[in-house]
Design a protein around this motif. Structure first.
Motif, PDB file in Angstrom:
ATOM      1  N   CYS A  11       0.831  -1.199   0.000  1.00  0.00           N
ATOM      2  CA  CYS A  11       0.000   0.000   0.000  1.00  0.00           C
ATOM      3  C   CYS A  11       0.870   1.255   0.000  1.00  0.00           C
ATOM      4  N   THR A  39       3.925   5.697  -5.536  1.00  0.00           N
ATOM      5  CA  THR A  39       3.832   5.737  -6.992  1.00  0.00           C
ATOM      6  C   THR A  39       2.795   6.756  -7.452  1.00  0.00           C
ATOM      7  N   ASP A  69       3.915   1.481  -1.122  1.00  0.00           N
ATOM      8  CA  ASP A  69       4.554   1.571  -2.443  1.00  0.00           C
ATOM      9  C   ASP A  69       3.601   2.177  -3.471  1.00  0.00           C
ATOM     10  N   VAL A  70       2.345   1.755  -3.446  1.00  0.00           N
ATOM     11  CA  VAL A  70       1.358   2.298  -4.377  1.00  0.00           C
ATOM     12  C   VAL A  70       1.122   3.780  -4.098  1.00  0.00           C
TER      13      VAL A  70
END
Length: 87
Positions: free
Chosen positions: A36, A42, A38-39
């Motif tokens: 989560c 991004t 990491d997303v």
């Protein structure tokens, strides 16, 4: 957690708090938290370039199925993309 009932995601990003996850065990919950975050990172970077384009639901469903059933699985019959040789 009722917020996550009926959803595929084991994580929710809570405003003014951070990520909250569930899992079958602590390891699964930590993995969901890392993914989560990491997303979220991004999306933050993508927004620096402008408003990200939404991904069609059919593509999301396909990628989710691939992640759940093929990604990282050894011995699958899925061929590598573009004729690449398996390693």
């Amino acid at each position: 957690m009722s917020t996550l009932e009926g959803h595929r995601s084991p994580a929710v990003l809570m405003r003014s708090h951070g990520v909250f996850t569930i899992g079958k065990d602590a390891r699964a919950a930590v993995k969901a938290a890392v993914m989560c975050e990491d997303v979220a990172r991004t999306v933050h970077v993508a927004r620096q370039l402008g408003e990200p384009l939404p991904i069609p639901q059919a593509d999301i469903d396909h990628l989710y199925d691939r992640y759940q059933n093929a990604y990282g699985q050894h011995g699958t019959t899925n061929s590598p993309p573009n004729g690449a040789q398996p390693q």
